[in-house]
Enzyme design. Structure first.
Site, PDB file in Angstrom:
ATOM      1  N   VAL A  43       0.865  -1.179   0.000  1.00 40.07           N
ATOM      2  CA  VAL A  43       0.000   0.000   0.000  1.00 40.07           C
ATOM      3  C   VAL A  43       0.901   1.228   0.000  1.00 40.07           C
ATOM      4  O   VAL A  43       1.553   1.524   1.013  1.00 40.07           O
ATOM      5  CB  VAL A  43      -0.940   0.013   1.230  1.00 40.07           C
ATOM      6  CG1 VAL A  43      -1.875   1.219   1.163  1.00 40.07           C
ATOM      7  CG2 VAL A  43      -1.748  -1.282   1.317  1.00 40.07           C
ATOM      8  N   CYS A  82       4.952  -2.598   2.674  1.00 38.72           N
ATOM      9  CA  CYS A  82       5.067  -3.766   1.799  1.00 38.72           C
ATOM     10  C   CYS A  82       3.961  -4.789   2.097  1.00 38.72           C
ATOM     11  O   CYS A  82       3.372  -4.800   3.186  1.00 38.72           O
ATOM     12  CB  CYS A  82       6.404  -4.460   2.009  1.00 38.72           C
ATOM     13  SG  CYS A  82       7.839  -3.505   1.492  1.00 38.72           S
ATOM     14  N   GLU A  96       4.233  -7.944   2.710  1.00 37.54           N
ATOM     15  CA  GLU A  96       4.567  -8.860   3.808  1.00 37.54           C
ATOM     16  C   GLU A  96       4.185  -8.282   5.159  1.00 37.54           C
ATOM     17  O   GLU A  96       3.648  -8.966   6.029  1.00 37.54           O
ATOM     18  CB  GLU A  96       6.074  -9.166   3.803  1.00 37.54           C
ATOM     19  CG  GLU A  96       6.565  -9.879   2.562  1.00 37.54           C
ATOM     20  CD  GLU A  96       7.036  -8.934   1.467  1.00 37.54           C
ATOM     21  OE1 GLU A  96       6.395  -7.884   1.260  1.00 37.54           O
ATOM     22  OE2 GLU A  96       8.044  -9.249   0.827  1.00 37.54           O
TER      23      GLU A  96
HETATM   24  N1  THU Z   1       7.396  -4.415  -2.172  1.00 38.28           N
HETATM   25  C1  THU Z   1       6.678  -5.328  -1.447  1.00 38.28           C
HETATM   26  O1  THU Z   1       5.505  -5.112  -1.133  1.00 38.28           O
HETATM   27  N2  THU Z   1       7.307  -6.470  -1.077  1.00 38.28           N
HETATM   28  C2  THU Z   1       8.560  -6.838  -1.459  1.00 38.28           C
HETATM   29  O2  THU Z   1       8.998  -7.919  -1.129  1.00 38.28           O
HETATM   30  C3  THU Z   1       9.360  -5.926  -2.270  1.00 38.28           C
HETATM   31  C4  THU Z   1       8.777  -4.587  -2.519  1.00 38.28           C
HETATM   32  C5  THU Z   1       6.705  -3.208  -2.626  1.00 38.28           C
HETATM   33  C6  THU Z   1       7.105  -1.934  -1.969  1.00 38.28           C
HETATM   34  C7  THU Z   1       6.722  -0.922  -3.034  1.00 38.28           C
HETATM   35  O3  THU Z   1       5.336  -0.611  -2.903  1.00 38.28           O
HETATM   36  C8  THU Z   1       6.921  -1.656  -4.340  1.00 38.28           C
HETATM   37  O4  THU Z   1       6.952  -3.030  -4.009  1.00 38.28           O
HETATM   38  C9  THU Z   1       8.198  -1.268  -5.060  1.00 38.28           C
HETATM   39  O5  THU Z   1       9.283  -1.350  -4.221  1.00 38.28           O
END
Ligand code: THU
Length: 132
Positions: free
Chosen positions: A48, A58, A60
């Site tokens: 988000v 993220c 996770e």
């Molecule tokens: N992101 C995640 O949600 N999980 C990951 O393991 C790597 C990165 C997201 C963060 C951001 O919103 C987008 O991916 C680009 O970095």
């Protein structure tokens, strides 16, 4: 590398499906996570983002805070998926999850037929935890 069970394939597919709900207008990268507790309950999450970039979260950590909010703090595994390809948890997420279950499995991959399974403690050697 750990064994990819059918349960882990299902977990990865759930992560990929929920990535459709990602709110990522700035990076354009949609990520989904599916976190399984030791009791077999599954919590999903997406990334988000925010106009104030640093405020984004993220997938996770979204899944983890949902689980903890519902009283679940012991995890067996987390799958992370994106239509963009293999997505490995960032450093902040590794530390965030390590707080609860250093030995949990982390499932990543290009798609459900090409999965990798590693221990979180392998992704974050000598991780930080305070005495409780
Ligand atoms: N992101 C995640 O949600 N999980 C990951 O393991 C790597 C990165 C997201 C963060 C951001 O919103 C987008 O991916 C680009 O970095």
């Amino acid at each position: 590398m750990g064994e990819i069970t059918d349960v882990y394939k299902v977990l990865f597919r759930k992560a990929l499906r929920v990535s459709e709900n990602a709110y990522s207008p700035y990076s354009g990268i949609a990520v989904g996570a599916a976190l399984m507790t030791v009791h077999g309950k599954i919590f999903t999450g997406v990334n988000v983002e925010n106009s104030s970039y640093g405020a984004g979260i993220c997938a996770e950590r979204t899944a983890c805070v949902k689980a903890v909010s519902e009283g679940e703090t012991e995890f067996k595994a987390i799958a992370v998926a994106s239509p963009e390809g293999k997505m490995s948890p960032c450093g902040i997420c590794r530390q965030f999850l390590y707080e609860f279950s250093p030995d949990m499995d982390v499932i990543t991959g290009e798609d459900a037929d090409h999965l990798e399974c590693v221990r979180l403690s392998g992704l974050l050697p000598d991780g930080f935890r305070l005495e409780k």
